[in-house]
Motif scaffolding. Structure first.
Motif, PDB file in Angstrom:
ATOM      1  N   THR A  45     -19.104  27.951   2.667  1.00  0.00           N
ATOM      2  CA  THR A  45     -18.337  29.197   2.676  1.00  0.00           C
ATOM      3  C   THR A  45     -17.313  29.217   1.551  1.00  0.00           C
ATOM      4  OG1 THR A  45     -16.449  28.504   4.048  1.00  0.00           O
ATOM      5  CG2 THR A  45     -18.478  29.100   5.216  1.00  0.00           C
ATOM      6  N   GLU A  95      -4.952  28.047   8.146  1.00  0.00           N
ATOM      7  CA  GLU A  95      -6.267  28.206   8.740  1.00  0.00           C
ATOM      8  C   GLU A  95      -6.151  27.690  10.177  1.00  0.00           C
ATOM      9  OE1 GLU A  95      -5.798  27.650   4.783  1.00  0.00           O
ATOM     10  OE2 GLU A  95      -6.351  25.796   5.815  1.00  0.00           O
ATOM     11  N   ASP A 131      -9.231  31.881  12.117  1.00  0.00           N
ATOM     12  CA  ASP A 131     -10.056  31.607  10.940  1.00  0.00           C
ATOM     13  C   ASP A 131     -11.416  31.048  11.342  1.00  0.00           C
ATOM     14  OD1 ASP A 131      -8.138  31.870   8.389  1.00  0.00           O
ATOM     15  OD2 ASP A 131      -6.999  31.088  10.090  1.00  0.00           O
ATOM     16  N   LEU A 132     -11.443  30.250  12.396  1.00  0.00           N
ATOM     17  CA  LEU A 132     -12.700  29.677  12.876  1.00  0.00           C
ATOM     18  C   LEU A 132     -12.654  29.597  14.400  1.00  0.00           C
ATOM     19  CD1 LEU A 132     -15.415  28.196  12.088  1.00  0.00           C
ATOM     20  CD2 LEU A 132     -14.119  26.053  12.315  1.00  0.00           C
ATOM     21  N   GLN A 181     -14.938  28.216  17.623  1.00  0.00           N
ATOM     22  CA  GLN A 181     -16.021  27.251  17.801  1.00  0.00           C
ATOM     23  C   GLN A 181     -16.509  27.169  19.247  1.00  0.00           C
ATOM     24  OE1 GLN A 181     -14.498  23.604  15.210  1.00  0.00           O
ATOM     25  NE2 GLN A 181     -12.822  24.848  15.995  1.00  0.00           N
ATOM     26  N   VAL A 185     -16.625  38.721  15.054  1.00  0.00           N
ATOM     27  CA  VAL A 185     -16.509  38.734  13.592  1.00  0.00           C
ATOM     28  C   VAL A 185     -16.397  40.173  13.099  1.00  0.00           C
ATOM     29  CG1 VAL A 185     -17.691  38.212  11.421  1.00  0.00           C
ATOM     30  CG2 VAL A 185     -17.713  36.539  13.281  1.00  0.00           C
ATOM     31  N   TYR A 228     -14.829  33.217  10.948  1.00  0.00           N
ATOM     32  CA  TYR A 228     -16.024  32.370  10.886  1.00  0.00           C
ATOM     33  C   TYR A 228     -16.281  31.793  12.270  1.00  0.00           C
ATOM     34  CZ  TYR A 228     -15.182  32.418   5.806  1.00  0.00           C
ATOM     35  OH  TYR A 228     -14.967  32.808   4.510  1.00  0.00           O
ATOM     36  N   ASP A 241     -24.062  36.836  11.160  1.00  0.00           N
ATOM     37  CA  ASP A 241     -23.450  35.786  10.353  1.00  0.00           C
ATOM     38  C   ASP A 241     -23.825  34.432  10.943  1.00  0.00           C
ATOM     39  OD1 ASP A 241     -22.285  37.795   8.936  1.00  0.00           O
ATOM     40  OD2 ASP A 241     -20.216  37.145   9.253  1.00  0.00           O
ATOM     41  N   VAL A 262     -20.991  28.152  10.569  1.00  0.00           N
ATOM     42  CA  VAL A 262     -20.673  27.533   9.274  1.00  0.00           C
ATOM     43  C   VAL A 262     -20.219  26.088   9.395  1.00  0.00           C
ATOM     44  CG1 VAL A 262     -20.041  29.782   8.325  1.00  0.00           C
ATOM     45  CG2 VAL A 262     -18.257  28.298   9.278  1.00  0.00           C
ATOM     46  N   SER A 263     -20.037  25.604  10.645  1.00  0.00           N
ATOM     47  CA  SER A 263     -19.470  24.258  10.781  1.00  0.00           C
ATOM     48  C   SER A 263     -19.844  23.637  12.115  1.00  0.00           C
ATOM     49  CB  SER A 263     -17.941  24.315  10.672  1.00  0.00           C
ATOM     50  OG  SER A 263     -17.403  25.107  11.717  1.00  0.00           O
TER      51      SER A 263
END
Length: 335
Positions: free
Chosen positions: A9, A76, A116-117, A119, A140, A147, A171, A174-175
């Motif tokens: 990203t 973040e 920001d993320l 999970q 999102v 993300y 999307d 990403v992690s």
């Protein structure tokens, strides 16, 4: 502080992140927790990781208060959802209902309007993965989450999520946030190759193995006062390691190797995980500000191949590598 992209990203994060799993709202008083966050900020850490289940929401609240007044665009902030947050049938897992409620509660506790993320804290065998992915996609699109990532998912589970995202036009995740350290390398054979191929980054937790790789647990001695192993509430998380005398002996043998590299043993442990190019960040925790100041010295350190080989020689069969050891709970149905 050095910085890395989160996987493929455009998001740039500090390669050492600050996490508050067993500390904020639980192991340490809030004044100390705030001092630890301040030490992290002073050291250049911009990435902060938490989860709703940590101290049942209190960890998010403490982190929100600690970061209040900081420029939000300069941070973040990561959180997670999955584990039970109440007694209700839908207060757990990765259903749309729990995810939507979970993010709203996390945003409120953290005092921010976006993450920001976000999970998935474990894989949910009881909810269709398509439902989970669509719920994340909606967050999102609404701007509540920038993300989406996962934590402690197996390679085949990550691959399924990627394929669904591609097929449905969502999307991608990403992690992945796995446990990873010198002693626990179960992601190396399957998860890391897949993530390298697909552009996911690892945000690894427990780089110091719950403090065991700090060298403070000496063979044949009681756990130091104030340490995690001595904590009646949290000692069970590291009991399997601190009760292994042979392992503690090997950890002591790493001390001179760290000294040769001009590092403390905790710094060596954090630097070791950062040698893996698929690692986007290593999450450190702290019960004292001095621990933060020590750990961040691992940023930007390059370890020579000979040193890495000697570490492997010392640890030998103590290293866990079996990818099957990544386990997602299968008993969350309870519905």
């Amino acid at each position: 502080m050095d910085f890395r992209h989160l996987g493929s990203t455009g998001l740039i994060i500090s390669e050492i992140a600050y996490g508050n799993w067993l500390t904020h709202g639980s192991q340490v008083e809030e004044e100390t927790a705030l001092a630890c966050v301040r030490a992290a900020l002073d050291a250049g850490i911009t990435t902060f990781d938490t989860a709703d289940v940590y101290a049942q929401g209190r960890a998010e609240e403490v982190l929100g208060r600690a970061l209040k007044g900081e420029r939000r665009d300069g941070l973040e902030i990561f959180s997670k959802v999955f584990w039970p947050m109440g007694e209700g049938r839908n207060d757990k897992g990765l259903s749309r209902k729990h995810i939507v409620r979970g993010v709203e509660d996390s945003l409120r506790r953290l005092g921010t309007d976006y993450l920001d993320l976000y999970q998935a804290h474990r894989f949910d065998y009881t909810t269709p993965l398509e439902e989970t992915m669509r719920a994340f996609e909606d967050l999102v699109r609404q701007g509540k989450v920038l993300y989406v990532g996962v934590s402690e998912w197996r390679a085949e589970e990550i691959e399924r999520a990627l394929r669904i995202a591609d097929e449905m036009g969502f999307d991608r995740i990403v992690s992945n946030q796995p446990q990873y350290n010198m002693l626990w390398r179960v992601i190396e054979s399957e998860v890391v190759p897949l993530c390298e191929r697909e552009g996911l980054g690892q945000i690894v937790w427990s780089p110091i193995a719950g403090g065991v790789l700090s060298g403070k647990y000496k063979p044949g001695r009681e756990a130091p006062a104030g340490s995690r192993a001595a904590d009646p509430k949290h000692g069970h998380f590291v009991a399997g390691l601190t009760g292994n005398e042979a392992l503690l002996e090997k950890v002591q043998q790493l001390e001179p190797l760290a000294a040769e590299a001009g590092l403390s043993l905790p710094q060596l442990a954090v630097a070791w995980v950062l040698q893996n190019s698929n690692v986007s960040a290593a999450i450190i925790g702290a019960s004292r500000p001095e621990q933060v100041a020590d750990n961040v010295q691992a940023a930007g350190v390059k370890l020579e191949a000979d040193l890495l080989a000697r570490i492997d020689e010392v640890l030998g069969e103590s290293v866990k590598r079996d990818p099957a050891l990544t386990v997602s709970p299968e008993n969350v149905r309870g519905r």
